[in-house]
Design a protein around this motif. Sequence first.
Motif, mmCIF file in Angstrom:
data_model
loop_
_atom_site.group_PDB
_atom_site.id
_atom_site.type_symbol
_atom_site.label_atom_id
_atom_site.label_comp_id
_atom_site.label_asym_id
_atom_site.label_seq_id
_atom_site.Cartn_x
_atom_site.Cartn_y
_atom_site.Cartn_z
ATOM 1 N N GLN A 109 -16.492 11.164 -8.110
ATOM 2 C CA GLN A 109 -16.391 10.766 -9.454
ATOM 3 C C GLN A 109 -16.917 9.348 -9.686
ATOM 4 O OE1 GLN A 109 -12.436 10.268 -10.646
ATOM 5 N NE2 GLN A 109 -12.687 10.372 -12.851
ATOM 6 N N PHE A 111 -16.965 7.116 -12.284
ATOM 7 C CA PHE A 111 -16.560 6.607 -13.772
ATOM 8 C C PHE A 111 -16.578 5.011 -13.794
ATOM 9 C CE2 PHE A 111 -14.219 10.587 -15.869
ATOM 10 C CZ PHE A 111 -15.322 11.161 -15.686
ATOM 11 N N SER A 112 -15.453 4.447 -12.896
ATOM 12 C CA SER A 112 -15.077 3.057 -12.848
ATOM 13 C C SER A 112 -16.333 2.183 -12.731
ATOM 14 C CB SER A 112 -14.226 2.711 -11.984
ATOM 15 O OG SER A 112 -13.039 3.445 -12.288
ATOM 16 N N GLY A 117 -12.692 -0.432 -16.252
ATOM 17 C CA GLY A 117 -11.942 0.553 -15.602
ATOM 18 C C GLY A 117 -10.791 1.269 -16.656
ATOM 19 N N SER A 118 -9.584 0.471 -17.148
ATOM 20 C CA SER A 118 -8.934 1.075 -18.224
ATOM 21 C C SER A 118 -9.814 1.318 -19.371
ATOM 22 C CB SER A 118 -8.051 0.234 -18.484
ATOM 23 O OG SER A 118 -7.122 -0.115 -17.447
ATOM 24 N N TRP A 142 -14.759 1.867 -6.746
ATOM 25 C CA TRP A 142 -13.590 2.600 -6.522
ATOM 26 C C TRP A 142 -13.836 3.974 -6.413
ATOM 27 C CZ3 TRP A 142 -11.510 -1.677 -5.071
ATOM 28 C CH2 TRP A 142 -11.408 -2.620 -5.923
ATOM 29 N N THR A 144 -13.831 7.418 -4.568
ATOM 30 C CA THR A 144 -13.486 7.924 -3.495
ATOM 31 C C THR A 144 -14.300 8.928 -3.171
ATOM 32 O OG1 THR A 144 -11.190 7.595 -4.457
ATOM 33 C CG2 THR A 144 -11.187 9.035 -2.614
ATOM 34 N N PHE A 194 -12.483 4.108 -0.462
ATOM 35 C CA PHE A 194 -13.162 3.928 -1.753
ATOM 36 C C PHE A 194 -14.613 3.367 -1.348
ATOM 37 C CE2 PHE A 194 -8.932 1.967 -3.098
ATOM 38 C CZ PHE A 194 -8.780 3.108 -3.976
ATOM 39 N N ARG A 267 1.210 6.785 -0.051
ATOM 40 C CA ARG A 267 0.919 6.058 -1.574
ATOM 41 C C ARG A 267 2.068 6.676 -2.233
ATOM 42 N NH1 ARG A 267 -4.242 7.750 -5.406
ATOM 43 N NH2 ARG A 267 -3.084 9.561 -5.779
ATOM 44 N N ILE A 375 -2.154 2.904 -10.273
ATOM 45 C CA ILE A 375 -3.600 2.608 -10.955
ATOM 46 C C ILE A 375 -4.470 3.615 -11.087
ATOM 47 C CG2 ILE A 375 -5.528 0.910 -10.438
ATOM 48 C CD1 ILE A 375 -3.774 -0.582 -8.867
ATOM 49 N N ALA A 376 -4.636 4.382 -9.956
ATOM 50 C CA ALA A 376 -5.680 5.474 -9.856
ATOM 51 C C ALA A 376 -5.373 6.486 -10.936
ATOM 52 C CB ALA A 376 -5.447 6.226 -8.510
ATOM 53 N N THR A 379 -4.029 3.598 -15.336
ATOM 54 C CA THR A 379 -2.752 2.865 -14.962
ATOM 55 C C THR A 379 -1.563 3.226 -15.725
ATOM 56 O OG1 THR A 379 -3.127 0.959 -16.547
ATOM 57 C CG2 THR A 379 -4.386 0.846 -14.432
ATOM 58 N N GLU A 381 0.257 1.186 -17.473
ATOM 59 C CA GLU A 381 0.109 0.700 -19.025
ATOM 60 C C GLU A 381 -0.572 1.579 -19.907
ATOM 61 O OE1 GLU A 381 -0.506 -1.083 -16.175
ATOM 62 O OE2 GLU A 381 1.480 -2.420 -16.279
ATOM 63 N N ASN A 385 0.414 3.470 -23.309
ATOM 64 C CA ASN A 385 -0.540 3.421 -24.584
ATOM 65 C C ASN A 385 -0.577 4.805 -25.058
ATOM 66 O OD1 ASN A 385 -0.580 0.861 -24.506
ATOM 67 N ND2 ASN A 385 -2.661 0.722 -23.896
ATOM 68 N N GLU A 397 -3.295 0.617 -30.721
ATOM 69 C CA GLU A 397 -3.500 -0.743 -30.214
ATOM 70 C C GLU A 397 -4.519 -1.406 -30.991
ATOM 71 O OE1 GLU A 397 -4.215 -2.622 -25.763
ATOM 72 O OE2 GLU A 397 -4.819 -0.654 -26.231
HETATM 73 C C1 LIG Z 1 -6.575 5.458 -5.040
HETATM 74 C C2 LIG Z 1 -7.774 4.981 -6.244
HETATM 75 C C3 LIG Z 1 -8.540 5.915 -6.422
HETATM 76 C C4 LIG Z 1 -9.700 6.055 -7.336
HETATM 77 N N1 LIG Z 1 -10.708 6.897 -7.261
HETATM 78 C C5 LIG Z 1 -11.268 6.538 -8.262
HETATM 79 C C6 LIG Z 1 -12.814 7.370 -8.265
HETATM 80 O O1 LIG Z 1 -13.070 8.291 -7.532
HETATM 81 N N2 LIG Z 1 -13.847 7.277 -9.187
HETATM 82 C C7 LIG Z 1 -13.747 6.372 -10.050
HETATM 83 O O2 LIG Z 1 -14.607 6.146 -11.076
HETATM 84 N N3 LIG Z 1 -12.618 5.463 -10.282
HETATM 85 C C8 LIG Z 1 -11.627 5.376 -9.156
HETATM 86 N N4 LIG Z 1 -10.508 4.623 -9.117
HETATM 87 C C9 LIG Z 1 -10.673 3.747 -10.398
HETATM 88 C C10 LIG Z 1 -9.306 3.578 -11.195
HETATM 89 O O3 LIG Z 1 -9.691 4.785 -12.321
HETATM 90 C C11 LIG Z 1 -9.328 2.223 -11.854
HETATM 91 O O4 LIG Z 1 -8.864 1.475 -10.896
HETATM 92 C C12 LIG Z 1 -8.131 2.209 -12.823
HETATM 93 O O5 LIG Z 1 -8.941 3.076 -14.074
HETATM 94 C C13 LIG Z 1 -7.922 0.942 -13.522
HETATM 95 O O6 LIG Z 1 -9.268 0.203 -13.819
HETATM 96 P P1 LIG Z 1 -9.380 -1.390 -13.009
HETATM 97 O O7 LIG Z 1 -9.232 -1.308 -11.812
HETATM 98 O O8 LIG Z 1 -10.813 -1.762 -13.595
HETATM 99 O O9 LIG Z 1 -8.355 -2.336 -13.984
HETATM 100 P P2 LIG Z 1 -8.407 -2.924 -15.291
HETATM 101 O O10 LIG Z 1 -8.741 -2.067 -16.315
HETATM 102 O O11 LIG Z 1 -9.183 -4.288 -15.135
HETATM 103 O O12 LIG Z 1 -6.604 -3.435 -15.426
HETATM 104 C C14 LIG Z 1 -6.190 -4.318 -14.912
HETATM 105 C C15 LIG Z 1 -4.734 -4.614 -15.497
HETATM 106 O O13 LIG Z 1 -4.900 -4.539 -16.843
HETATM 107 C C16 LIG Z 1 -3.786 -3.574 -17.644
HETATM 108 N N5 LIG Z 1 -4.612 -3.350 -19.062
HETATM 109 C C17 LIG Z 1 -5.843 -2.799 -19.028
HETATM 110 N N6 LIG Z 1 -5.959 -2.773 -20.288
HETATM 111 C C18 LIG Z 1 -4.870 -2.391 -20.837
HETATM 112 C C19 LIG Z 1 -4.240 -2.318 -22.218
HETATM 113 N N7 LIG Z 1 -5.146 -1.974 -23.156
HETATM 114 N N8 LIG Z 1 -2.986 -2.276 -22.508
HETATM 115 C C20 LIG Z 1 -2.175 -2.655 -21.561
HETATM 116 N N9 LIG Z 1 -2.543 -3.179 -20.157
HETATM 117 C C21 LIG Z 1 -3.880 -2.925 -19.720
HETATM 118 C C22 LIG Z 1 -3.819 -2.478 -16.648
HETATM 119 O O14 LIG Z 1 -2.815 -1.644 -16.594
HETATM 120 C C23 LIG Z 1 -3.954 -3.219 -14.914
HETATM 121 O O15 LIG Z 1 -2.571 -3.527 -14.727
HETATM 122 C C24 LIG Z 1 -9.685 4.819 -8.214
HETATM 123 C C25 LIG Z 1 -8.403 3.808 -8.095
HETATM 124 C C26 LIG Z 1 -7.447 3.981 -7.329
HETATM 125 C C27 LIG Z 1 -6.365 3.159 -7.002
#
Ligand SMILES: Cc1cc2nc3c(=O)[nH]c(=O)nc-3n(C[C@H](O)[C@H](O)[C@H](O)COP(=O)(O)OP(=O)(O)OC[C@H]3O[C@@H](n4cnc5c(N)ncnc54)[C@H](O)[C@@H]3O)c2cc1C
Length: 413
Positions: A109, A111-112, A117-118, A142, A144, A194, A267, A375-376, A379, A381, A385, A397
């Motif tokens: 996948q 995506f990120s 990410g979020s 990230w 996988t 990852f 995990r 997180i995966a 998250t 949060e 939402n 929001e």
């Molecule tokens: C085990 C694992 C497997 C994964 N596998 C994949 C994969 O195969 N493919 C892929 O594309 N991605 C993958 N990911 C990535 C995952 O989807 C992202 O880590 C996740 O979406 C969070 O994005 P970020 O790490 O950029 O954190 P950020 O979005 O930068 O968030 C940082 C912090 O801010 C908070 N936050 C952000 N926005 C808001 C909001 N609007 N309101 C409140 N709080 C907020 C978050 O909750 C978090 O605590 C994986 C992650 C993990 C841990």
Amino acid sequence: MTDATQVREELRRWIEAEWDPELSLVEWRARLADAGWACPTWPREWCGRSLPAAFAEIVADELASAGVPGAPDGVGMHLAAPTMLEHGSVDLKRRLLRPTVTGELIWCQLFSEPGAGSDLAGLTTRAERDGDDWIVTGQKVWNTGAAQAAFGLLLARTDWDVPKHRGITYFAIPMQQPGIEVRPLRQMNGHASFNEVFLDNARVPASNVIGAVNDGWKVALTTLAHERRLAPSRRIASGRRITGRAWREAIAERVAVSEPHKWYPQRAGRTDLVIERAAAAGKATDPVVRQEIVKLVALAWSAKWTAQRAAAARALGRPPGPEGSLGKLASSNIARAAARVHALIAGPSGMLAGSDSPLDGIIAEILLSVPAISIAGGTDEIQHNIIAERILGLPRESETDRDVPFRSVPRNT
Ligand SMILES: Cc1cc2nc3c(=O)[nH]c(=O)nc-3n(C[C@H](O)[C@H](O)[C@H](O)COP(=O)(O)OP(=O)(O)OC[C@H]3O[C@@H](n4cnc5c(N)ncnc54)[C@H](O)[C@@H]3O)c2cc1C
């Protein structure tokens, strides 16, 4: 009305006639796919039998007790296939579904991104049309299993002059090409599941767009909904009949596919180990430890019952409710509570890794892996939402970048 006993009997007769342990795994799965038993709830024309949702478990159970391998696990079956079934063109389904079911195609996948990410819709990987292809440039992170994958589920920006959700296209991109470089990342628990994926003028055929151009956000929501369900792994059949070429290949495949996920049980917190660990550490009569264990087990059981209620509702054909986000949040709470209980039981020895540490370092691995579950796949949060806005109907929001052309949204470069 389809009857479970009837389906079980029909499948048993079919296995009796078709199963040959000396077939290759792909040959066996091709038979399963063509007869529709690989994915019985999918449509007849796409490797299924159009059976109601409740029959997925019945058929999986029957395959396991007959001692034959089923469809593979992983991103292909859990995310790519359901997304293609809902949004893919007939041509795409014809080319990619069956080899996904037979296990010939492994998926990841994409995506990120480092800055998305979020806020996934803020992604900046770009795709530009060039004849029959799209040319993709950007960075994903990230991801996988990307090092092993043949195809990636890719989101890329194809229109910068519309608001962020409206200019994204969803692609099935071939991973083995000069424009794609995959670099593994090492995690704090020591594993490297990852990757970072760098796309530099990577090519993807226009016929590999899933859904419509610039309508990829809608398609991504389907993938994310399936991801939140955290599908359980398929069962390996009972030991005595696991012989022959097909099984040797199925076991080798399981080992390879589960390599990036071998820390996933840790995990989730390993609630199953707490009672045994409390007894081994001589703390099973400690009133504080007992109280914490009971709180944890109560939480885990109530989450399991909620998941079973949701599965029963799905089996009756009811539309998905809040249980995806609730279940995902519950998994995070259970994992965190389990890590606290393990730390309480193990004390400082829980920080040790290696052969003289509790359970060969499993306790330390739990403590270092649990943060990943919240997180995966979105998250905690973000799940809050979703529940607030889509289920409780609270106001959205505030977002300043939602309705303006993406090109004019300020961002880090
Ligand atoms: C085990 C694992 C497997 C994964 N596998 C994949 C994969 O195969 N493919 C892929 O594309 N991605 C993958 N990911 C990535 C995952 O989807 C992202 O880590 C996740 O979406 C969070 O994005 P970020 O790490 O950029 O954190 P950020 O979005 O930068 O968030 C940082 C912090 O801010 C908070 N936050 C952000 N926005 C808001 C909001 N609007 N309101 C409140 N709080 C907020 C978050 O909750 C978090 O605590 C994986 C992650 C993990 C841990």
